[in-house]
Design a protein around this motif. Structure first.
Motif, short mmCIF file in Angstrom:
data_model
loop_
_atom_site.label_atom_id
_atom_site.label_comp_id
_atom_site.label_asym_id
_atom_site.label_seq_id
_atom_site.Cartn_x
_atom_site.Cartn_y
_atom_site.Cartn_z
N VAL A 1 40.53 37.65 47.54
CA VAL A 1 41.92 37.72 47.14
C VAL A 1 42.61 36.38 47.35
O VAL A 1 43.36 35.90 46.49
CB VAL A 1 42.65 38.83 47.91
N ASP A 2 42.35 35.78 48.51
CA ASP A 2 42.94 34.49 48.81
C ASP A 2 42.05 33.75 49.80
O ASP A 2 41.01 34.27 50.25
CB ASP A 2 44.37 34.65 49.36
N ALA A 3 42.46 32.54 50.19
CA ALA A 3 41.67 31.70 51.09
C ALA A 3 41.57 32.31 52.49
O ALA A 3 40.57 32.11 53.20
CB ALA A 3 42.27 30.30 51.16
N THR A 4 42.61 33.06 52.90
CA THR A 4 42.59 33.67 54.23
C THR A 4 41.46 34.69 54.34
O THR A 4 40.72 34.73 55.34
CB THR A 4 43.94 34.34 54.53
N ASN A 5 41.30 35.51 53.33
CA ASN A 5 40.22 36.49 53.34
C ASN A 5 38.85 35.82 53.31
O ASN A 5 37.90 36.28 53.96
CB ASN A 5 40.36 37.43 52.14
N SER B 1 44.65 29.35 40.02
CA SER B 1 44.43 28.74 41.35
C SER B 1 43.87 27.34 41.18
O SER B 1 43.38 26.96 40.11
CB SER B 1 43.46 29.59 42.18
#
Length: 310
Positions: free
Chosen positions: A106-110, A57
């Motif tokens: 897990v990702d930026a949304t979470n 990332s």
């Protein structure tokens, strides 16, 4: 055979080119080997082992902002609607911090969902302990409360809350109308109090001015009365002296003093009539009355100035 060589050359060029990685300014790349954290790549041109090291990332270390819009309920069951702006960033560029940022979610949304819900929950918990009338005046207290509650949680995620701005705080329409009426009535009350104070000051000043004017007039009248009294006393004294001197001279000349007495009597009546200002004075106009009055005046003068013995 010749085609095989060409293919190997192309594959080699591709592998060689893929071993160079460019990292943009304000970004840090996280490298893994077979899914496990390996190292960080800083901004600029970097080299990685082809086919083994992978870019997991790219973490931005710049400030980021997000707008929030949510509802809370006060202690007295009033609905409060918030519109806020959240400013946050990665705490620092240390390796442990970047690892937390890269692998906590897990990702930026979470991450964003957890961050927003945490902020909203902290504000709702604080507003639930306050009454509706106090919320508008406690913007700074709300922000400080959120920072105290959230900073420790965000630190574990590798982030820091830079700023929280509560841009808009509103209530239900009926509550807003009632608040407007309260503000209007308070303004009218303050205006009435100010007008009353101004009127009181004006009347006080006017009363002081009237009092000073009365004092000045009374002082002037007292001084004028004293001067009039002194003038009248001097006038009487001079008149008495003149009458006495005239009478002595007429007696020495063997003349009748009744002539001068009659002249002074008529002059007195003239003065009474000219300067009497409408006052009524009763005088005995007979010859006996005139002689009696004048003799009394002469006797008073002689009593004040007794003749000296020769």
């Amino acid at each position: 055979m010749q085609y095989t060589v060409y293919i190997l050359v192309v594959i080699g060029v591709i592998i060689l080119l893929s071993s160079f990685v460019t990292v943009k300014q304000g970004t840090i790349a996280v490298v893994t080997v077979f899914g496990k954290y390996q190292r960080l790549l800083r901004p600029g041109l970097n080299f990685k082992i082809p086919l083994i090291e992978q870019i997991y990332s790219r973490i931005s270390i710049q400030n980021r902002s997000v707008e929030l819009s949510f509802q809370a309920v006060t202690q007295d069951q009033a609905n409060v609607y918030f519109k806020a702006m959240l400013l946050y960033s990665v705490i620092n560029q240390d390796e442990e911090t970047i690892k937390n940022v890269a692998f906590k979610f897990v990702d930026a949304t979470n991450l964003m969902q957890a961050l927003i819900r945490t902020i909203e929950g902290s504000i709702r918990a604080y507003v639930a302990t306050q009454k509706q009338a106090n919320v508008l005046a406690q913007r700074n207290e709300i922000v400080l409360h959120v920072k105290e509650q959230i900073d420790q949680v965000l630190d574990g995620w590798g982030y820091h809350l830079q700023d929280l701005q509560l841009n808009d705080i509103t209530f239900d329409e009926e509550i807003m109308r009632s608040m407007s009426r309260v503000v209007a009535s308070n303004n009218l009350k303050a205006a009435a109090e100010n007008e009353g104070q101004a009127l009181l000051i004006t009347k006080t000043k006017a009363a002081e001015a009237d009092g000073n004017a009365i004092k000045i007039a009374a002082t002037a009248e007292r001084e004028a009365a004293q001067l009039r009294g002194q003038g009248i006393a001097l006038f009487r004294e001079e008149v008495a002296k003149g009458m006495t001197n005239a009478a002595h001279e007429m007696q020495q000349a063997n003349l009748d003093t009744s002539v001068i007495l009659f002249t002074m009597w008529t002059e007195a009546i003239k003065q009474f009539a000219e300067y009497g200002d409408g006052n009524i004075i009763f005088l005995d106009g007979s010859t006996e009355g005139m002689n009696k009055t004048m003799k009394e005046m002469m006797a008073m003068q002689l009593g004040q100035n007794p003749p000296t013995k020769g």
